[in-house]
Design a protein around this motif. Structure first.
Motif, short mmCIF file in Angstrom:
data_model
loop_
_atom_site.label_atom_id
_atom_site.label_comp_id
_atom_site.label_asym_id
_atom_site.label_seq_id
_atom_site.Cartn_x
_atom_site.Cartn_y
_atom_site.Cartn_z
N PHE A 106 -32.31 34.34 22.26
CA PHE A 106 -31.50 33.13 22.26
C PHE A 106 -32.08 32.21 21.20
O PHE A 106 -33.18 31.70 21.34
CB PHE A 106 -31.51 32.44 23.63
CG PHE A 106 -30.61 31.23 23.68
CD1 PHE A 106 -29.25 31.36 23.94
CD2 PHE A 106 -31.13 29.96 23.43
CE1 PHE A 106 -28.42 30.24 23.95
CE2 PHE A 106 -30.31 28.84 23.45
CZ PHE A 106 -28.95 28.98 23.70
N LEU A 213 -23.67 26.00 23.68
CA LEU A 213 -24.34 27.30 23.82
C LEU A 213 -23.41 28.33 23.21
O LEU A 213 -22.27 28.46 23.66
CB LEU A 213 -24.61 27.60 25.29
CG LEU A 213 -25.41 26.55 26.08
CD1 LEU A 213 -25.53 26.94 27.55
CD2 LEU A 213 -26.79 26.35 25.47
N TYR A 219 -18.23 29.52 22.81
CA TYR A 219 -19.27 28.56 23.15
C TYR A 219 -18.92 27.85 24.45
O TYR A 219 -17.75 27.81 24.85
CB TYR A 219 -19.45 27.53 22.03
CG TYR A 219 -18.29 26.58 21.82
CD1 TYR A 219 -18.19 25.39 22.53
CD2 TYR A 219 -17.26 26.89 20.90
CE1 TYR A 219 -17.13 24.52 22.34
CE2 TYR A 219 -16.20 26.03 20.70
CZ TYR A 219 -16.14 24.84 21.42
OH TYR A 219 -15.08 23.99 21.24
N VAL A 282 -28.33 27.72 20.67
CA VAL A 282 -27.71 26.43 20.92
C VAL A 282 -27.48 25.74 19.58
O VAL A 282 -28.31 25.80 18.68
CB VAL A 282 -28.58 25.57 21.87
CG1 VAL A 282 -29.95 25.29 21.32
CG2 VAL A 282 -27.88 24.27 22.23
N LEU A 323 -27.69 31.83 29.05
CA LEU A 323 -28.45 32.03 27.80
C LEU A 323 -28.51 33.52 27.46
O LEU A 323 -28.38 33.92 26.30
CB LEU A 323 -29.88 31.48 27.95
CG LEU A 323 -30.05 30.00 28.28
CD1 LEU A 323 -31.52 29.61 28.21
CD2 LEU A 323 -29.25 29.10 27.36
N CYS A 326 -25.27 34.64 26.03
CA CYS A 326 -25.17 34.19 24.63
C CYS A 326 -25.95 35.16 23.74
O CYS A 326 -25.45 35.61 22.70
CB CYS A 326 -25.77 32.80 24.44
SG CYS A 326 -24.77 31.48 25.13
#
Ligand code: AMP
Length: 444
Positions: A106, A213, A219, A282, A323, A326
Motif C-alpha cells: 500500500f 484510498l 477510490y 493513499v 488497504l 487497494c
C-alpha cells in the motif's frame, strides 16, 4: 458482487503487517489496524518509542535500504501487506522494489509519488488534466525569477520543487522578501530539492485535506480533515509539518464534495491511468476553497501527519482489509469505513524551538486518566538506556480525542495535555478554533 464473493474477499488471509516509518502517522495506522481480529502481528520499521505500547506491535530495528536483509525478513515473517508511510521511501522507489518481489504494497510506485516529490511535475500534470490550481511559473535561475517576480500583478508563494519535509513553502509579504527567499532556495537552501523553484499565484480561502484510498482505478474517500500548519497561534510564524488537526471538516457540503470529485479527484485518477501510472495507495489532495471554486494547493502521496492520527480513531475495524484491497487492485469502490459518528481532534505537543533548532533526549512524564476516546500517538520519541520515554524530534506527541462535538473532543485533549510534561513542551491552544463553539484561550 454476491455475498459469497464478498465473504471471501473480507476473509482473505491477512495476519502479518509491516508499516514502514517512525512517526505519529505510522503509530496511528498500527493502532487502527490492530483492532481487526484477523491481524496477528504488526511490525514497524523502525517505529519509535511508543510503537511497542500498541497491541500486536513491535519495532524492527532494520534499515529498509538494506534490501537483501529487508526481503529476507519480510519472507521469514510471512508478511501479507506492507504499508509505506513516509514520502521519501515512496519517492525513492521502495514500492516498485517490493512489488517486483511480489509483496502486496500500500503506497504508490515512484512514478505516482512524483505528484509529491516534484511540485512542478504535479503542476504540469494538473495543467494537462485541466484540474483547477493556482497559476504558476517554474524558474531555475535568479535572473528568471527576477523577471517573473517583478512582472507578477499579485502576491506570490515561493516553493522548493522537491521534498523539504513540509518546510519548503514560503508566503512572503513583500516583493523584496519574495526575491530574497527565491534566491536562497536557488542558491542551495534545500539542496537538490530547490534546484527548481515554483512561483505560484497566492490564492485565498479555507483549506481542506481530502484523502482517497486508491487501487489503481477506483477510490474511496476518508473523512475530510483540516490541519494547522503554522507554529504560532492565530496562524502566525513558520510553517511546520502540522501542529494539530480536526476531522471531519464541517465546511464541506455534499454538493461541494461532489464538485470536488468531478473537477479534481476523478480527473486526477483518470490522468494517472492515462499516463499508465498504477497508483495503489493513499492520494492526498490539499485544497483551497476559493471564491471561484475549489483548487488544488498540493498533492501528497501518503497520509498527512497529523491528519492521519486524527482520522484513524474514526475508522471501522475493516480499514486494514480496504488497504489490502487497494494494494491488490481489488477495491469495489463502495466499501464502508466509518465507525461510530464521532468527531476527532488532535493537538501536537512539540519541542521548544521547533521547526528550527530543538533539544532531544528530554524525559517525558504522563499523568492522565485514560479512556477509549483518548489516544496518545508518539511522533518523535525514543526509549533511553534506562527504559524511559524521551523526546526525539520536533513534533513529539499527537494527543487525539473523540467526542460528540469538537468542544468535547478538544476540551479532553487539552485536559490530557496538562498531564503530559517534558522540558519546553509547546502546543498551540487554538487548534480547531473554527469548529469549537466555546473557544477561549483563557480556558486552556
Ligand atoms: P504546501 O506544502 O504546498 O501544502 O503549502 C503549505 C501551505 O502554504 C498550504 O497549506 C497553504 O496554506 C499555503 N499555500 C501553498 N500554496 C499556496 C498558494 N498558491 N496560495 C496561497 N497559499 C498557499
Amino acid at each position: 458482487m454476491d455475498t459469497n464473493q464478498m465473504t471471501k474477499q473480507v476473509y482473505e488471509k491477512l495476519e502479518n503487517i509491516v508499516i514502514i516509518g517512525n512517526g505519529g502517522r505510522e503509530n496511528s495506522l498500527a493502532w487502527a489496524i490492530q483492532k481487526n481480529k484477523q491481524i496477528k502481528n504488526i511490525y514497524l520499521i523502525p517505529g519509535n518509542g511508543g510503537s511497542g505500547e500498541i497491541k500486536k506491535c513491535q519495532n524492527l530495528n532494520l534499515d529498509y535500504e538494506n534490501k537483501n536483509l529487508l526481503i529476507k525478513t519480510l519472507n521469514s515473517l510471512k508478511i501479507d501487506l506492507i504499508i509505506i508511510g513516509p514520502e521519501i521511501p515512496l519517492a525513492q522507489g521502495l514500492g516498485d522494489f517490493l512489488r517486483s518481489k511480489n509483496f502486496n504494497v500500500f503506497g504508490p510506485n515512484s512514478d505516482g509519488a512524483k505528484l509529491e516529490s516534484s511540485k512542478s511535475w504535479a503542476k504540469s500534470f494538473m495543467k494537462d488534466a485541466n484540474i483547477p490550481t493556482a497559476k504558476f511559473w517554474k524558474v531555475s535561475s535568479v535572473e528568471e525569477s527576477e523577471r517573473v517576480i517583478s512582472t507578477a500583478s499579485f502576491p506570490l508563494v515561493v516553493k522548493a520543487d522537491g521534498l523539504a519535509s513540509g518546510k519548503g513553502v514560503f508566503i512572503p509579504e513583500t516583493l523584496e522578501d519574495t526575491l530574497k527567499i527565491t534566491k536562497e532556495i536557488i542558491n542551495g537552501k534545500f539542496g537538490e530539492s530547490g534546484k527548481i523553484v515554483l512561483l505560484e499565484e497566492k490564492i485565498e480561502g479555507p483549506e481542506i485535506s481530502i484523502f482517497a484510498l486508491c487501487d489503481g482505478r477506483k477510490y474511496i474517500l476518508l473523512p475530510s480533515a483540516q490541519d494547522h500548519k503554522r507554529i504560532e497561534e492565530n496562524d502566525k510564524g513558520l510553517n511546520t509539518g502540522g501542529m494539530g488537526a480536526y476531522s471531519p471538516t464541517p465546511i464541506l457540503s455534499n454538493s461541494e464534495l461532489s464538485l470536488i470529485c468531478k473537477e479534481i479527484i476523478d480527473p486526477t485518477i483518470n490522468e494517472l491511468i492515462k499516463r499508465n501510472i498504477e497508483y495503489k495507495g493513499v492520494l492526498y489532495f490539499g485544497l483551497m476553497i476559493t471564491k471561484s471554486g475549489p483548487k488544488v494547493i498540493e498533492y501528497n502521496c501518503r497520509f498527512g501527519d497529523p491528519e492521519c492520527q486524527t482520522i484513524m480513531p474514526l475508522m471501522d475495524t475493516n480499514f486494514v482489509n480496504i488497504l489490502h484491497k487497494c494494494a491488490k487492485g481489488k477495491l469495489d469502490g463502495d466499501e464502508e469505513i466509518l465507525s461510530a459518528s464521532k468527531v476527532s481532534g488532535c493537538v501536537i505537543a512539540a519541542s521548544k524551538g521547533y521547526p528550527e533548532v530543538y533539544d532531544v533526549g528530554l524525559p517525558i512524564t504522563f499523568n492522565y486518566e485514560n479512556c477509549e476516546d483518548i489516544q496518545i500517538f508518539h511522533s518523535g520519541t525514543s526509549i533511553n538506556e534506562k527504559g524511559k520515554i524521551t523526546t526525539n524530534g520536533g513534533r513529539v506527541l499527537s494527543v487525539v480525542c473523540q467526542g460528540k462535538d469538537f468542544d468535547s473532543a478538544f476540551n479532553m485533549a487539552y485536559k490530557v495535555l496538562k498531564g503530559i510534561n517534558f522540558d519546553g513542551i509547546y502546543y498551540r491552544r487554538d487548534i480547531g478554533h473554527q469548529v469549537r463553539e466555546n473557544f477561549s484561550y483563557e480556558d486552556i
